[in-house]
Design an enzyme around this catalytic site. Structure first.
Site, PDB file in Angstrom:
ATOM      1  N   SER A 122      -4.922  16.555  -3.643  1.00 57.85           N
ATOM      2  CA  SER A 122      -4.505  17.445  -4.724  1.00 57.85           C
ATOM      3  C   SER A 122      -3.010  17.263  -5.022  1.00 57.85           C
ATOM      4  CB  SER A 122      -4.868  18.890  -4.371  1.00 57.85           C
ATOM      5  OG  SER A 122      -4.782  19.733  -5.489  1.00 57.85           O
ATOM      6  N   ASP A 126     -11.240  18.183  -7.151  1.00 57.16           N
ATOM      7  CA  ASP A 126     -10.138  18.397  -6.208  1.00 57.16           C
ATOM      8  C   ASP A 126     -10.565  18.138  -4.762  1.00 57.16           C
ATOM      9  OD1 ASP A 126      -8.344  19.964  -4.356  1.00 57.16           O
ATOM     10  OD2 ASP A 126      -7.344  20.421  -6.249  1.00 57.16           O
TER      11      ASP A 126
END
Length: 270
Positions: A38, A153
């Site tokens: 991320s 993510d």
């Protein structure tokens, strides 16, 4: 002195990574390999590309909610509420000319495949699509669809990606940054102070439970594949969705390294 560095996910808290990278540079600790999830993936690529200054400028420009919303924008297609088109343009404008093969440091980022449920480690080809995939927060940013995968993510499966850096590290000691390690302060910040505190709201319970889930997932990930040293910046008082406190978070990142520098140097010199 050389280490392999792992930068964990944490949305807005990830600006702390900038301070950590700056402090390591200033202390003369060389980074020989990088892995990130991320926002940690974005910071890893920016550093390996020699463009940490650009990332810091972007971070410091997000001074209020309006400036953050400017980067997002609504999405009218199924899969997410926000498009992130402006963020996409920033990525393409500042990192779009790069591939993993041109980075000065071996680097990988992690995304989650929503079809197989597995982590996907990306370390080849253009960095633009990889960044889009690793930061595609479910329901917020549009996922990346490729090769019969739906990439979202990476924090959903591997929030602190120690394993992926091990293959790159060639025996280097591994230092991992866990942005989810300050749960007690986080639950206080969302309003869950003590069990007998009557100030209970639906939002405080949801935010507390989400913070606990993220904290436990990071803990399980690190326990399964422990680094040589874990850094847990004291960022629990800041909400993960708050991207407007970059200066404070960068300072926290710096102080985290200062507090643990003897341990980092001992590892790097062994």
């Amino acid at each position: 002195m050389k280490i392999a560095l792992v930068l964990g996910g944490g949305a807005g808290l990830g600006w702390a990574h900038i301070g950590i990278l700056r402090a390591l540079d200033e202390a003369g600790v060389e980074i020989g390999a990088l892995a990130g999830t991320s926002i940690g993936g974005v910071a890893s690529i920016a550093y390996a590309a020699g463009r940490l200054d650009t990332l810091e400028e972007i971070a410091l420009s997000a001074t209020n909610l309006r400036s953050v919303i400017r980067y997002l924008g609504p999405n009218f297609r199924p899969g997410s509420m926000l498009s992130g088109k402006a963020i996409g343009k920033l990525i393409e404008g500042n990192l779009g000319d790069l591939s993993f093969e041109t980075l000065s440091i071996p680097t990988v980022v992690v995304a989650a495949d929503l079809i197989s449920g597995d982590p996907v480690v990306i370390g080849e080809g253009p960095v633009g699509e990889a960044i889009h995939a690793t930061i595609a927060l479910p329901g917020i940013f549009q996922p990346v669809v490729r090769d019969r995968q739906i990439l979202s993510d990476g924090g959903a499966v591997l929030p602190v990606p120690v394993g992926p850096v091990r293959a790159l590290a060639a025996g280097l000691p591994i230092v991992a940054v866990n942005l989810q390690g300050d749960y007690i302060e986080r639950r206080r910040a969302v309003g869950l102070r003590e069990a007998d505190d009557p100030r209970l709201t639906t939002l405080s319970v949801v935010r507390g439970a989400t913070g606990l889930m993220l904290s436990r997932l990071a803990r399980y990930s690190l326990d399964l594949d422990p680094p040589d040293l874990e850094l847990a910046p004291k960022v629990g008082h800041i909400d993960t969705s708050n991207f407007t406190r970059a200066a404070e978070l960068i300072a926290i990142g710096r102080s985290t390294v200062a507090d643990t520098l003897p341990e980092i140097k001992a590892l790097a010199e062994r």
